[in-house]
Write a protein that holds these residues in place. Structure first.
Motif, PDB file in Angstrom:
ATOM      1  N   MET B 108      51.211  24.293  43.029  1.00 56.84           N
ATOM      2  CA  MET B 108      51.830  25.441  42.384  1.00 56.84           C
ATOM      3  C   MET B 108      50.940  26.694  42.301  1.00 56.84           C
ATOM      4  N   PRO B 109      49.670  26.599  41.874  1.00 58.34           N
ATOM      5  CA  PRO B 109      48.872  27.831  41.753  1.00 58.34           C
ATOM      6  C   PRO B 109      48.672  28.550  43.086  1.00 58.34           C
ATOM      7  N   ILE B 111      50.834  29.460  45.113  1.00 58.23           N
ATOM      8  CA  ILE B 111      51.864  30.482  45.311  1.00 58.23           C
ATOM      9  C   ILE B 111      51.315  31.855  44.941  1.00 58.23           C
ATOM     10  N   TYR B 112      50.446  31.879  43.905  1.00 59.43           N
ATOM     11  CA  TYR B 112      49.954  33.164  43.405  1.00 59.43           C
ATOM     12  C   TYR B 112      48.622  33.538  44.025  1.00 59.43           C
TER      13      TYR B 112
END
Lengths: 457, 229
Positions: B108-109, B111-112
């Motif tokens: 998930m992280p 993505i940023y």
């Protein structure tokens, strides 16, 4: 943050709660489906209305000759003999805004069949295009005369219901011969009943024949010649004389000019003239350009100089056209209102659920911010979710709407017409609804403080 | 220069009319590769300090250098980017995304992240981290199908995905039993010693603090004492 990443995250978030996603989109689905169905029914209705109006002659333009003016006396429009069949041919060839052209030669005389006789209101010599212009091509019986009949001046005619009733009663008129001024016309077709027009004139009281036949074998001159009454009064004497095949009333087309007059004003030689030219514009919106094109063309063909007034007059059916455009406009506006209401309701549903979703996912938002999502990333993610929701709803709505209008057509037999515009607008509007109603929840999410959000219970 | 340098950090919360000072001039240096435990009773200000160190919050006054960069004046977006690149978080409540597989939670992280990685590279990185925390056979499991210790290990793998310099753990063992507790702390020690990741751990459990090489006690918004083993 990558666009693709945002889209994937949004889709994942929506997939995590399929049931809620479906229920949320329901508002948009119904909204868009309503818009599509209503637009298609409305389009169908408006096309049906346009067709009805067209059969009343909404797109029709009538070209009539100008007014003769001799010795200070104005004989009224139609009294000049300036329109020719060649004008009609030139109009159809050179005016793109004109769909169809039919020259008309009028007559008013007695019809005889067996022991019955009758004088119809309309006795027109024309071409088959007349039926197309008046939206009358589907005959009740038999078939229309052809261009071939016009070229050969064949003695054939088609008649309206009223004439059938007057001359034939219950008999079938097809193949029978009607005498018009001792010329026998074979009935080849019967027109579908049309009833009275807006002025109360019986439109079925009509006989149509090739204009060449009427012109050369029946009237041999225009009835709208200046001395109209003279022509008519002559009828009773001559028509009943059985020995005559052709009418004996051979009038001079042009007044005989003295030699002085001839040298002063040389008259253009015309072989034949018609009483009026009936034309149909491509569509109601093309009426003004059709009028303009015809005016330019006819002025050129009639060799009119700039200061000369027109020697013809073009009439349009302003009243009917206005009624038609205001009716279709009304329908469109009504549908727009319905569309707006249902889409706004759907949009509010989306906003509602998005707000709930933001509250519910506060911790998730906090976590995403902690691992490095900037406020703009969060804003974009929730906005994308709302837009995706609306687009899914829009797509399903389009399919639902199309099938609904299909069902309406097949079950209720209402006319519908597919509208690409409505589909494009629906997609656009549902995306906009997503942006507009998704913005507040997304903005709220992006303003969360990561510390508070992470602690949120 | 040390990796983390806090100089006279003050934080005051405003509750209506009343100013509530929480940190009253904290100065702390943490050098690269350290394993520091932050101890204190509740309300002592250790969580506030942790939030400032983690760039989640800004100090009211004072200066904070992270990796030689003064960051106490950065805005929300700049801090978000910094957190993404420099800092890994492990929370007491794990904070995994529900109904999302362990693998996707770890990824998930990314993505940023500003790094340009292909989907395959991202997946490889996440898989190798999950292997490292001993969950190679649980890639597709949902958080609800994992035990508390496994969930926290997924959270650790997630915190490491962007190769951070600092790992901040806020009561990481608070929700775990003593056995998994020991496993987890061992794992953190391992990360610290073999991978050289600087670790800051907030706890009120002296047993947990024992695993750290230095323990900092904080009381009433001030550092009381700093003990190194």
């Amino acid at each position: 943050m990558h666009r693709y990443g945002i889209l994937k995250t949004s889709l994942n978030a929506l997939r995590r709660n399929v049931m809620r996603t479906m229920l949320t989109t329901l508002g948009i689905v119904i909204g868009v489906a309503a818009v599509i169905t209503m637009t298609e029914i409305g389009n169908g209705a408006s096309i049906a209305i346009q067709r009805t109006m067209a059969s009343m002659g909404a797109n029709t333009l009538v070209v009539i000759p100008g007014a003769a003016n001799t010795g200070g006396i104005n004989f009224g429009f139609g009294s000049l003999m300036t329109l020719t069949p060649q004008d009609a041919d030139a109009i159809i060839e050179e005016c793109p805004a004109v769909r169809s052209v039919a020259p008309i030669v009028r007559a008013r005389t007695q019809l005889i069949f067996g022991n019955r006789n009758y004088v119809p209101t309309y006795l027109y010599g024309t071409t088959p295009a007349f039926l197309d212009i008046r939206d009358w091509t589907d005959l009740e019986n038999g078939e229309a005369f052809t261009e071939h009949d016009v070229r050969n001046a064949n003695k054939v005619c088609i008649i309206g219901r009223t004439i059938v009733r007057q001359l034939f009663g219950e008999e079938s008129p097809i193949g029978k011969e009607i005498r018009i001024r001792n010329v026998a016309f074979k009935v080849v077709g019967v027109l579908r009943a049309k009833g009275a027009n807006m002025m109360g004139m019986d439109q079925d009281d009509i006989l149509l024949a090739p204009w060449t036949t009427i012109k050369y074998r029946v009237v041999a001159s225009s009835l709208s010649a200046a001395n109209q009454s003279n022509t008519n009064t002559g009828n009773s004497n001559e028509v009943n004389t059985l020995s005559q095949i052709y009418p004996n009333l051979q009038q001079n087309l042009y007044p005989v000019a003295s030699s002085t007059e001839q040298t002063d004003t040389p008259q253009p030689i015309r072989f034949t003239n018609v009483d009026q030219i009936l034309t149909a514009a491509q569509s109601a919106s093309q009426i003004p350009s059709a009028m303009q094109q015809m005016t330019v063309l006819l002025r050129e063909r009639h060799h009119l100089l700039i200061p000369d007034p027109d020697d013809f007059n073009i009439r349009d059916m302003t009243e009917i056209t206005k009624a038609m455009s205001s009716t279709t406009e009304l329908i469109t506006k009504l549908l727009l209102c319905v569309a707006m209401i249902s889409l706004v309701v759907g949009g509010i549903g989306i906003m509602n659920i998005m707000l709930v979703s933001v509250t519910e996912r506060t911790r998730e938002i906090g976590l995403r911010m902690a691992v490095g999502a900037a406020p703009s990333d969060i804003l974009r993610q929730f906005l994308t979710e709302a837009v995706v929701l609306c687009l899914i709803g829009g797509t399903m709505g389009i399919m639902l709407g199309r099938s609904a209008s299909y069902i309406v057509t097949s079950v209720l037999h209402w006319p519908t017409a597919a509208s690409v515009g409505a589909i494009v607008v629906s997609v656009f509007v549902s995306a906009s609804v997503g942006v507009i109603f998704g913005f507040y929840p997304a903005w709220k999410a992006s303003r969360l403080d990561p510390i508070d959000a992470l602690r949120y219970e | 220069m040390d990796l983390i340098e806090l100089h006279d950090i003050r934080k005051t919360y405003r509750l209506g009319e009343v100013d509530l000072p929480v940190l009253m001039g904290v100065s702390l240096n943490v050098s690269r590769g350290e394993f520091v435990a932050l101890m204190g009773s509740s309300g002592s200000g250790k969580s506030t300090l942790m939030n400032i160190v983690g760039c989640l919050d800004r100090p009211t006054a004072g200066a904070y250098w992270l990796d030689g960069r003064e960051i106490s004046k950065l805005n929300a977006s700049e801090r978000a980017r910094l957190r993404n690149r420099m800092i890994g978080f492990v929370f007491q409540t794990f904070n995994l995304l529900p109904r999302t597989s362990a693998l996707e939670n770890v990824m998930m992280p990314l993505i940023y992240s500003r790094e340009n990685l292909t989907d395959n590279q991202k997946k490889q990185r996440a898989v190798s981290l999950l292997e490292k925390v001993g969950l190679a056979d649980r890639l597709d499991h949902l958080p609800s199908q994992l035990s508390g210790g496994q969930q926290q290990r997924v959270a650790i793998a997630r915190s490491l995905i962007n190769h951070p310099q600092v790992l901040l753990a806020d009561e990481p063992t608070g929700n775990l039993d003593s056995r998994t507790n020991a496993e987890l702390l061992q794992m953190l020690q391992q990360l610290n010693s073999s991978d050289g990741i600087t670790i800051l751990i907030v706890t009120h459990d002296p047993g947990v603090a024992q695993h750290a090489r230095r323990t900092v006690y904080i009381k009433d918004g001030l550092i009381e004492q700093s003990l190194s083993i």
